[in-house]
Design a protein around this motif. Structure first.
Motif, PDB file in Angstrom:
ATOM      1  N   ILE A   1       4.672   0.239 -12.407  1.00 33.19           N
ATOM      2  CA  ILE A   1       3.534   1.128 -12.608  1.00 33.19           C
ATOM      3  C   ILE A   1       3.810   2.430 -11.872  1.00 33.19           C
ATOM      4  N   THR A   2       3.149   3.475 -12.309  1.00 30.95           N
ATOM      5  CA  THR A   2       3.278   4.758 -11.640  1.00 30.95           C
ATOM      6  C   THR A   2       1.946   5.491 -11.703  1.00 30.95           C
ATOM      7  N   LEU A   3       1.760   6.394 -10.763  1.00 28.43           N
ATOM      8  CA  LEU A   3       0.637   7.316 -10.813  1.00 28.43           C
ATOM      9  C   LEU A   3       1.160   8.578 -11.466  1.00 28.43           C
ATOM     10  N   MET A   4       0.459   9.040 -12.478  1.00 27.67           N
ATOM     11  CA  MET A   4       0.896  10.199 -13.239  1.00 27.67           C
ATOM     12  C   MET A   4      -0.180  11.264 -13.178  1.00 27.67           C
ATOM     13  N   GLY A   5       0.228  12.470 -12.821  1.00 26.76           N
ATOM     14  CA  GLY A   5      -0.698  13.587 -12.833  1.00 26.76           C
ATOM     15  C   GLY A   5      -0.873  14.099 -14.247  1.00 26.76           C
ATOM     16  N   CYS A   6      -1.734  15.069 -14.376  1.00 22.12           N
ATOM     17  CA  CYS A   6      -1.991  15.665 -15.679  1.00 22.12           C
ATOM     18  C   CYS A   6      -1.695  17.160 -15.591  1.00 22.12           C
ATOM     19  N   PRO A   7      -0.991  17.721 -16.535  1.00 18.67           N
ATOM     20  CA  PRO A   7      -0.431  17.073 -17.722  1.00 18.67           C
ATOM     21  C   PRO A   7       0.970  16.521 -17.447  1.00 18.67           C
ATOM     22  N   ASP A   8       1.098  15.235 -17.575  1.00 16.59           N
ATOM     23  CA  ASP A   8       2.382  14.526 -17.492  1.00 16.59           C
ATOM     24  C   ASP A   8       3.206  14.910 -16.283  1.00 16.59           C
ATOM     25  N   GLU A   9       2.591  14.930 -15.114  1.00 20.92           N
ATOM     26  CA  GLU A   9       3.306  15.260 -13.883  1.00 20.92           C
ATOM     27  C   GLU A   9       3.470  14.000 -13.053  1.00 20.92           C
TER      28      GLU A   9
ATOM     29  N   THR B   1       0.848  -1.185   0.000  1.00 18.68           N
ATOM     30  CA  THR B   1       0.000   0.000   0.000  1.00 18.68           C
ATOM     31  C   THR B   1       0.883   1.235   0.000  1.00 18.68           C
ATOM     32  N   SER B   2       0.539   2.198  -0.844  1.00 11.15           N
ATOM     33  CA  SER B   2       1.262   3.466  -0.921  1.00 11.15           C
ATOM     34  C   SER B   2       0.244   4.595  -0.910  1.00 11.15           C
ATOM     35  N   GLU B   3       0.578   5.676  -0.223  1.00  9.96           N
ATOM     36  CA  GLU B   3      -0.275   6.863  -0.214  1.00  9.96           C
ATOM     37  C   GLU B   3       0.512   8.030  -0.777  1.00  9.96           C
ATOM     38  N   THR B   4      -0.152   8.846  -1.582  1.00  7.82           N
ATOM     39  CA  THR B   4       0.527   9.977  -2.202  1.00  7.82           C
ATOM     40  C   THR B   4      -0.492  11.043  -2.573  1.00  7.82           C
ATOM     41  N   GLN B   5      -0.001  12.166  -3.022  1.00  4.19           N
ATOM     42  CA  GLN B   5      -0.809  13.234  -3.603  1.00  4.19           C
ATOM     43  C   GLN B   5      -0.479  13.260  -5.094  1.00  4.19           C
ATOM     44  N   VAL B   6      -1.497  13.369  -5.921  1.00  2.00           N
ATOM     45  CA  VAL B   6      -1.297  13.424  -7.369  1.00  2.00           C
ATOM     46  C   VAL B   6      -1.923  14.713  -7.883  1.00  2.00           C
ATOM     47  N   TYR B   7      -1.236  15.396  -8.797  1.00  2.00           N
ATOM     48  CA  TYR B   7      -1.777  16.618  -9.378  1.00  2.00           C
ATOM     49  C   TYR B   7      -2.767  16.245 -10.475  1.00  2.00           C
ATOM     50  N   ALA B   8      -4.039  16.571 -10.246  1.00  4.23           N
ATOM     51  CA  ALA B   8      -5.103  16.244 -11.192  1.00  4.23           C
ATOM     52  C   ALA B   8      -5.464  17.474 -12.012  1.00  4.23           C
TER      53      ALA B   8
END
Length: 156
Positions: free
Chosen positions: A92-100, A4-11
């Motif tokens: 795998i990675t979580l990617m924000g938008c645009p490409d962050e 389990t990983s927790e993070t903030q993603v720029y949406a």
């Protein structure tokens, strides 16, 4: 397997992505944001599963990589949808938008995965605030490739 990983993603543009880090899909493809994608809040393309958010900005995301399909927690979430993701080289990675990039890269065995996204804190008409109170649980487990489906639809 079980991490389990927790993070903030720029949406930005009210979206973020779960991607095969070694073969990310084309989020600009006409096949990505279809009518079905908007309705399910889950656009899908080879190498990427998108998530439509209420917030245009940072959102909290919990990523769970599991060994098998978990129970569906219908009562705990506003909306739940799932789709498949082929992971080519094992990252795998979580990617924000645009490409962050979120900075979160998770090693998983290469193969086919089911991706379930559970949405919380959704609003019928989100405002233009930086954060609308929404959060996301992304669960992944090995599975045969299947089409997108909505397990619980937000009625707001």
């Amino acid at each position: 397997m079980g991490q389990t990983s927790e993070t903030q993603v720029y949406a930005g543009y009210r979206q973020f992505y779960i991607v095969d880090a070694d073969s990310p899909g084309d989020t600009g493809s006409v096949a990505f944001w279809t009518e079905e994608a908007f309705a399910s809040r889950l656009p899908v393309e080879v190498g990427v599963v998108g998530v439509a958010t209420d917030t245009y900005g940072e959102v909290p995301v919990t990523l769970e990589v599991l060994g098998a399909e978990p129970e569906v927690p219908l009562d705990d979430w506003d909306h739940i949808a799932e789709a498949s993701l082929l992971v080519s080289a094992g990252r795998i990675t979580l990617m924000g938008c645009p490409d962050e990039p979120s900075g979160l890269v998770v090693a998983v065995p290469p193969g086919r995965y089911r991706v379930r996204v559970c949405f919380s804190g959704l609003r019928p008409e989100p405002d233009e605030a930086d954060y609308n109170g929404d959060s996301y649980l992304v669960q992944m487990w090995p599975s045969a490739l299947e089409g997108r489906r909505v397990l619980k639809r937000f009625g707001g």
